[in-house]
Each structure stands twice: as C-alpha cells, then as structure tokens.
Design an enzyme around this catalytic site. Sequence first.
Site, PDB file in Angstrom:
ATOM      1  N   TYR A   1      -9.661 -11.554  -7.778  1.00  0.00           N
ATOM      2  CA  TYR A   1      -8.666 -11.702  -8.829  1.00  0.00           C
ATOM      3  C   TYR A   1      -8.907 -12.931  -9.697  1.00  0.00           C
ATOM      4  O   TYR A   1      -8.293 -13.071 -10.750  1.00  0.00           O
ATOM      5  CB  TYR A   1      -7.263 -11.744  -8.210  1.00  0.00           C
TER       6      TYR A   1
ATOM      7  N   ARG B   1      -1.179  -2.234  -6.872  1.00  0.00           N
ATOM      8  CA  ARG B   1      -1.450  -3.355  -5.953  1.00  0.00           C
ATOM      9  C   ARG B   1      -2.259  -4.436  -6.656  1.00  0.00           C
ATOM     10  O   ARG B   1      -1.965  -5.629  -6.537  1.00  0.00           O
ATOM     11  CB  ARG B   1      -2.189  -2.808  -4.747  1.00  0.00           C
TER      12      ARG B   1
ATOM     13  N   ARG C   1       0.844  -1.191   0.000  1.00  0.00           N
ATOM     14  CA  ARG C   1       0.000   0.000   0.000  1.00  0.00           C
ATOM     15  C   ARG C   1       0.880   1.242   0.000  1.00  0.00           C
ATOM     16  O   ARG C   1       2.038   1.210   0.420  1.00  0.00           O
ATOM     17  CB  ARG C   1      -0.920   0.017   1.218  1.00  0.00           C
TER      18      ARG C   1
ATOM     19  N   HIS D   1      -3.755   1.944  -6.012  1.00  0.00           N
ATOM     20  CA  HIS D   1      -4.293   0.586  -5.895  1.00  0.00           C
ATOM     21  C   HIS D   1      -4.175  -0.166  -7.213  1.00  0.00           C
ATOM     22  O   HIS D   1      -4.199  -1.395  -7.239  1.00  0.00           O
ATOM     23  CB  HIS D   1      -5.748   0.625  -5.424  1.00  0.00           C
TER      24      HIS D   1
ATOM     25  N   LYS E   1      -3.853  -0.992   8.159  1.00  0.00           N
ATOM     26  CA  LYS E   1      -5.256  -1.351   8.396  1.00  0.00           C
ATOM     27  C   LYS E   1      -5.418  -2.315   9.555  1.00  0.00           C
ATOM     28  O   LYS E   1      -6.288  -2.151  10.407  1.00  0.00           O
ATOM     29  CB  LYS E   1      -5.860  -1.959   7.125  1.00  0.00           C
TER      30      LYS E   1
ATOM     31  N   HIS F   1      -4.600  -9.474   3.472  1.00  0.00           N
ATOM     32  CA  HIS F   1      -6.040  -9.686   3.609  1.00  0.00           C
ATOM     33  C   HIS F   1      -6.301 -10.687   4.730  1.00  0.00           C
ATOM     34  O   HIS F   1      -5.757 -11.792   4.715  1.00  0.00           O
ATOM     35  CB  HIS F   1      -6.641 -10.219   2.300  1.00  0.00           C
TER      36      HIS F   1
END
Length: 249
Positions: free
Chosen positions: A229, A197, A99, A194, A124, A220
């Site tokens: 994806y 990413r 990120r 993003h 996060k 995640h």
Amino acid sequence: TPKSITNYVAERATNFKPATIKTVTYSLRSLLRFLLKQGRCQERLLRALPTIPQRKLSSIPRFMDDKELEQFLQCFDLSTSTGARDYAMALCMAGLGMRVSEVALMKLEDLDWRNGYVAIESVKTRCHKFLPLPKNVGKAISEYLQSDRPKPQCRNVFLRHSTPAGTAVTRELVRGVMRRAYEEIGHPEWTGTHLLRHTAATRLHQRGVPLKEIADLLGHRCIDTSMIYTKIHMASLEQTALPWPEVQS
C-alpha cells in the site's frame, strides 16, 4: 520440440496470472522429467521449459478513490431490507477491510456494542482479531438488525431475505451483491471483494496510519504483506522521489 514447449508457455502467459502459469510450468516439468526417465523424450525439452518469475508485491492494488467509494455506497437502496443489509456488508469490507468470508460468518455474539468492537476469527490464520467499530459501520449494522433482518434461523448477522429466508448469507451471495453494485456505478470490469479490502487499507495509509496497525487490522501476520500500500501513497512517494535532472543546453 523445444520451440513448441516455449511457444506453449508464452501463449498461456499472456492470459494467466504469474502464479497460474507457474503451476502450469511446474506440471510440465514434472511430466517431462517422468518422460525423460522413461527414455521417451530428450533432455533438451526439459531445458527449454522457462522459469517463471513471481516477484513479491510487484503489482499495484486496485482501490476506489473517495468519489468512487461515495458513488458505490450511495447505490444501495436503504428503503428496502436487502438494501440495508447489502449496505452494511459493504461498509464492513470498505471500512474495516473484512474479507468476504468474515462478513458471511460474523455472528451476533461477535459484536461488542458496549466496548465498540467486533471480534473476527480469520479464516486464513484461525486467529482472533478485534476490530474497532466506527460509528457509520455500527449504525448501519444496528439499523439492519433492528428493522430489516428477517426471522433468523441462525446466529449469523447477515441473513438471506429470499428462500431459504433467515439462513446465513453465502460468500457467493455477498460477491454477487458487490458485483452488481460495481456495474451500477459504471465499473463492470471490477470483480471480487478484495477491491473493498484494498480500499480500506489504502485510505488508512493515506491518512497516516502506521503499516503495523494496518497489518493488524487486515490480519496480516507479516507486515511486509501490507507494504504494497506504500506504492499508492503519492504524498510520501513525492517526498522520497529524487528531482529529475534537467538537461543543460
């Protein structure tokens, strides 16, 4: 009137993302409920307010193909100190899926050159993850640190080269660097980081890396977040798609 309520929501739904328009309708619903209790509106206005669906993983992530990624990385001028820094930052995001905040906050002590990994604290989740340091990413960071990094005023890896020189780059600076690179390769419509990413995750999945490993790399907590994806892995989709029935004349 009920019609004015629905028209208002419909008009904003054409410009806002589902999450944003959902917030708008939530605020409207709260207001109408207050007015209803005060006797200042009718219940039919509240019933006229539509519910906004927000389906999980409904969008398809934008990413760079191999040609676009090559053009993007080639636009950085490695003969300059800022170009070497920007190239290394871009590789961290396009190669490791980092990120923008993780790139800006990365410290010198996070790099373990002997064992070949970089330790990242997720902004996060506040959890640490250890990312492998590929040869091209490690080389770009190493060359920047040895030859182009200005006199430091902090322990951050990537520093500002203009006033105040030697201080840590900001997230806004990193985003600005990437936006200018997008424009240089002819994609001014691309915004944010993003995209890089998503590019890293998509390339890994298309090479057969399991979703669990991709989820770990991206930080995640839930593997379902990485399921998006699978939508752009054409080879696997072709294997699961049923043949289209031909019309028999």
